[in-house]
Design an enzyme around this catalytic site. Structure first.
Site, PDB file in Angstrom:
ATOM      1  CB  CYS A   1      -5.402   6.222  -1.563  1.00 46.07           C
ATOM      2  SG  CYS A   1      -4.137   7.129  -0.683  1.00 46.07           S
TER       3      CYS A   1
ATOM      4  CG  ASP B   1      -1.918   1.007   1.331  1.00 46.55           C
ATOM      5  OD1 ASP B   1      -2.248   1.581   0.285  1.00 46.55           O
ATOM      6  OD2 ASP B   1      -2.403   1.282   2.440  1.00 46.55           O
TER       7      ASP B   1
END
Ligand SMILES: C[S@@+](CC[C@H](N)C(=O)[O-])C[C@H]1O[C@@H](n2cnc3c(N)ncnc32)[C@H](O)[C@@H]1O
Length: 384
Positions: free
Chosen positions: A338, A285
């Site tokens: 993101c 991530d």
């Protein structure tokens, strides 16, 4: 405090931010100076300040000045509020509008109307095409409050009932079977028993969906390579209850809350300051622009520069390279951001595949920010 006094407070705080203070510091300093303000006042003022931060350019254009006062005039004008009811000059209220303020202000256009820096709006248009304007508009609004039901502790309907009994109304979120959008009682979540007991976690729905996107095949040994505060580690622990989860981060201090969070969630997460060994799933991530989440952290939208993007792209490529070497034979490498910018997403994967032809894509998903969740990207890779 009266609504007008709250607007004056927001004006003062925005002026501090304009002078270079980070928003959180400006808000805290104001709170310290203003002991008379109750929790509802603080929450309302925070909302005003963050609304103006998300709409930094359009509010200044509509309000005719790049000041706290200009931006609040612009914000209220945008929301259709009768300005003379707020700018009354009464005690604690903002001064009455001057003639030039009444007549001033211009309709923002192009990047200013989208509340993006010029260069970012150009990227949005080239990367997202006819979806660019919708994505930019969503980032101008407040983010939803979303929970992840921790299936290690209970199921969705049990969580919804428990939350409801504590005055928190939720609805199922279409992005993930474990996601609940909080419709009422957002401010009660952190103190609720459902949250304190680990039955629910605060986590965006797209953030959950990228973990759902992993194949059902149960991995035994998972490395969360960029674990940070452990949001993905905990979601992985719930998704794969039989797997051993190891959390790693280049900045180990960022993982300090993981043991307490894991214990509350009924999960076991091993902390590794050094990433060594073989894993059948390495989840990355990676650090990114956060462009899919800018409505939560609007200052980042204005700070972000082309040099920052370049640095991030290099870091992400380096993480992919190192993480790929930790994947065992037949294992999976997941790369997630993101971000909604191609440089950090598809272009990054294309570059990795060009340099590493033995890898191929198993699955890729991309979510634009919307009323259900943030913008996210995930690609799952395996080696031939
Ligand atoms: C998007 S955040 C992770 C958020 C976290 N996974 C979560 O769900 O709460 C990215 C993380 O990558 C870490 N990071 C930055 N550079 C890194 C590197 N070279 N290797 C590993 N982690 C890195 C940062 O410290 C940061 O915590």
């Amino acid at each position: 405090m009266t609504p007008e006094a709250r607007v004056q407070a927001a004006i003062d705080i925005l002026d501090q931010i304009n002078d270079g203070d980070p928003a959180e510091r400006a808000l805290t300093n104001w709170s310290r100076r203003s002991r008379y303000a109750g929790s509802k006042d603080r929450a309302a003022i925070r909302d005003l300040v963050f609304s103006a931060l998300r709409k930094w350019r359009s509010t200044a254009a509509l309000g005719g000045a790049e000041t706290g006062r200009g931006r609040m005039i612009g914000l209220l004008r945008q929301d259709g509020v009768a300005l003379e009811t707020v700018f009354t000059g009464n005690r604690f209220a903002p001064d009455p509008l001057r003639a030039e303020e009444l007549e001033g202000g211009t309709q923002p256009s192009d990047a200013a109307a989208m509340d993006l820096p010029d260069w970012v709006w150009e990227k949005f248009k080239s990367d997202l095409g006819d979806r660019a304007a919708d994505a930019a508009q969503v980032l101008r609004d407040r983010a939803p409050v979303t929970l992840r039901v921790n299936t290690l502790k209970g199921d969705v309907s049990a969580a919804q009932s428990r939350l409801l009994s504590e005055g928190i109304v939720t609805r199922a979120n279409p992005k993930s079977a474990t996601a609940l959008t909080v419709e009422e009682g957002q401010r009660k979540v952190a103190q609720s028993d459902a949250y304190q007991s680990g039955l629910v976690e605060l986590q965006d729905a797209s953030s959950q969906a990228i973990v759902d996107a992993l194949p059902d095949r149960q991995p035994q040994n998972i490395l969360d390579y960029c674990a940070g505060g452990g949001g993905k580690s905990l979601a992985l622990a719930a998704r794969f209850p039989d797997a051993r989860i190891t959390a790693h981060d280049a900045f180990s201090q960022r993982m300090k809350d993981i043991p307490a969070r894991a214990s509350r969630a009924g999960a076991t997460v091993k902390i590794a300051n050094k990433a060594e060994g073989w894993f059948d799933l390495v989840f990355c991530d990676v650090p990114c622009s956060g462009s899919g989440t800018w409505r939560r952290a609007p200052e980042a939208k204005w700070r972000f520069s082309p040099d920052d993007l370049q640095d991030l792209v290099e870091t992400q490529a380096e993480i992919l390279r190192i993480a790929s070497e930790l994947v065992s034979e037949g294992g999976l490498l997941a790369y997630a951001t993101c971000s909604i910018l191609d440089d950090e997403n598809t272009k990054q994967i294309d570059r990795f595949l060009a340099d590493n032809p033995q890898w191929h894509v198993v699955k890729s998903e991309f979510y634009l920010p919307d009323t259900d969740g943030d913008g996210f990207f995930v690609t799952i890779l395996t080696r031939d």
